[in-house]
Design a protein around this motif. Sequence first.
Motif, PDB file in Angstrom:
ATOM      1  N   LEU A 189       6.759 -13.259  51.292  1.00 26.63           N
ATOM      2  CA  LEU A 189       5.943 -13.222  52.080  1.00 26.63           C
ATOM      3  C   LEU A 189       6.896 -13.659  53.120  1.00 26.63           C
ATOM      4  N   LEU A 190       6.886 -12.964  54.630  1.00 24.54           N
ATOM      5  CA  LEU A 190       7.397 -12.938  55.218  1.00 24.54           C
ATOM      6  C   LEU A 190       6.069 -13.682  56.970  1.00 24.54           C
ATOM      7  N   CYS A 212      16.119  -6.807  48.751  1.00 23.92           N
ATOM      8  CA  CYS A 212      14.946  -8.162  48.021  1.00 23.92           C
ATOM      9  C   CYS A 212      13.858  -7.391  48.560  1.00 23.92           C
ATOM     10  N   PRO A 213      12.615  -7.332  48.335  1.00 23.88           N
ATOM     11  CA  PRO A 213      11.261  -7.323  48.152  1.00 23.88           C
ATOM     12  C   PRO A 213      10.509  -7.608  49.472  1.00 23.88           C
ATOM     13  N   MET A 214      10.457  -7.160  50.976  1.00 26.50           N
ATOM     14  CA  MET A 214      10.348  -8.147  52.204  1.00 26.50           C
ATOM     15  C   MET A 214       8.880  -7.669  52.612  1.00 26.50           C
ATOM     16  N   VAL A 215       7.453  -8.451  52.933  1.00 21.85           N
ATOM     17  CA  VAL A 215       6.011  -8.261  53.532  1.00 21.85           C
ATOM     18  C   VAL A 215       5.722  -8.912  54.800  1.00 21.85           C
ATOM     19  N   ILE A 216       5.692  -8.392  55.860  1.00 23.27           N
ATOM     20  CA  ILE A 216       5.066  -9.116  56.994  1.00 23.27           C
ATOM     21  C   ILE A 216       3.817  -9.677  56.868  1.00 23.27           C
ATOM     22  N   ALA A 217       2.946 -10.882  56.653  1.00 22.67           N
ATOM     23  CA  ALA A 217       1.648 -10.961  56.214  1.00 22.67           C
ATOM     24  C   ALA A 217       0.936 -11.559  57.242  1.00 22.67           C
ATOM     25  N   ILE A 228       1.446  -9.797  49.024  1.00 22.56           N
ATOM     26  CA  ILE A 228       1.438  -9.607  47.284  1.00 22.56           C
ATOM     27  C   ILE A 228       1.337  -8.616  47.055  1.00 22.56           C
ATOM     28  N   HIS A 229      -0.265  -8.171  47.138  1.00 18.31           N
ATOM     29  CA  HIS A 229      -0.504  -6.554  46.256  1.00 18.31           C
ATOM     30  C   HIS A 229       0.938  -5.822  46.513  1.00 18.31           C
ATOM     31  N   ARG A 230       1.753  -5.881  47.651  1.00 12.91           N
ATOM     32  CA  ARG A 230       2.875  -4.462  47.791  1.00 12.91           C
ATOM     33  C   ARG A 230       3.490  -5.517  47.262  1.00 12.91           C
ATOM     34  N   LEU A 231       4.036  -6.605  47.635  1.00 11.66           N
ATOM     35  CA  LEU A 231       5.849  -7.322  47.333  1.00 11.66           C
ATOM     36  C   LEU A 231       5.565  -6.791  45.549  1.00 11.66           C
ATOM     37  N   PRO A 240      12.236  -1.388  46.371  1.00  3.86           N
ATOM     38  CA  PRO A 240      12.146  -2.123  47.527  1.00  3.86           C
ATOM     39  C   PRO A 240      12.086  -2.264  48.677  1.00  3.86           C
ATOM     40  N   ASP A 241      11.689  -3.177  49.920  1.00  3.88           N
ATOM     41  CA  ASP A 241      11.183  -2.557  50.971  1.00  3.88           C
ATOM     42  C   ASP A 241      10.853  -3.437  51.516  1.00  3.88           C
ATOM     43  N   LEU A 242      10.557  -2.959  53.119  1.00  4.52           N
ATOM     44  CA  LEU A 242      10.220  -3.883  54.131  1.00  4.52           C
ATOM     45  C   LEU A 242       8.974  -3.518  55.029  1.00  4.52           C
ATOM     46  N   GLU A 243       8.527  -4.398  53.948  1.00  9.27           N
ATOM     47  CA  GLU A 243       7.096  -3.336  55.116  1.00  9.27           C
ATOM     48  C   GLU A 243       6.671  -4.448  55.828  1.00  9.27           C
TER      49      GLU A 243
END
Length: 369
Positions: A189-190, A212-217, A228-231, A240-243
């Motif tokens: 969680l970025l 590695c999965p990454m999501v800016i929150a 967390i749901h996106r991860l 895996p993605d950068l979202e």
Amino acid sequence: MKYAEEYRDPEIARRLIAGIRQESRKRVRLMEVCGTHTMTIFRSGIRSVLPETIYLLSGPGCPVCVTDQSEIDAFIEIARTGGVTTATFGDLIRVPGTGSSLERERAAGADVRVVYSALDALAMARKHPDRRVVFLGVGFETTAPTIAAAVSAARDGGLSNFSVFSSHKRVMPALASLMEMDIRIDGFLLPGHVSLVIGAEAYRPLFDRHRCPMVIAGFEPGDVLAAIHRLVRQIESGRPDLENAYPRAVTAGGNRKAQALMASVFTPADAVWRGMGRIPESGLALRDGFEAFDARRIFGITLKDAPAPAGCLCGEVITGRSTPPECRLFRKACTPAHPVGPCMVSSEGTCAAYYRYHPETGDTGKDRS
């Protein structure tokens, strides 16, 4: 409260929790990098509603917590210098150094003042030309642009009694270092605040290298649950993605003006992190041309090796290798009233969050997977 109340809606939270529970099958370890995320997670009880498959790690996202013991000792050395007013953010004042703290130095007569921004310290220097005002620059890319603005204003105004002790840290090199450590992290969680400045695409090289999965929150409970749901979806699908789950604040390129201001005053430099050691180009030093405002140079300060307090696991906690209840000092010798390490002092510290919100059940919070 537009863009805040919507993300605190209990019904939206319930739907997100249901989605996470329905889709999460693999046992995963997700790290929130930002200290504000840590506090949101604890304050909102998010850990308690997640399935047992998901374990949350708290990472090195508290700027006071990652400040090395050697830097705290240097701050105290500055405060002890005659004719100096030391200006600092509030959390830093109570962090214990090797033999003292800024709070103790103030009690002993040192001129140590809490300010809300570097501009407050700049105004103090203008008001008291007979004093040398040193601002302790601690923080990530979130605060560095405002401190750069203060340094630029001091130079443009010919102010000779203002300087900055730069102990800023850069998030990207720290994340890259974490990925090289023996720590299992299945997704990040970025941080929203840092991402607002550096932009979502700043993480692209790291993502491309490690996949590695990454999501800016964002920072409301709905923001964190959505991330967390996106991860979970990324991990379960094997894609895996950068979202960017915080588009109301974070853009792909970030804040270009803030970046330019920061780059005009600071340059990347090696820095020492508590619990992580020296990381190349993970700090910010004042550029050549700003020597007159560099407290390290003005006072001839060099960082001296300083061990962490005996028994303190702050370094392990901020890298996800331990949890606060595993520290033998936690809730005993180390409390908010009498902190041993910075993780108990800072309002974004993991130990402070555990102390305030985690029940005294004897559960260490350690991942069993």
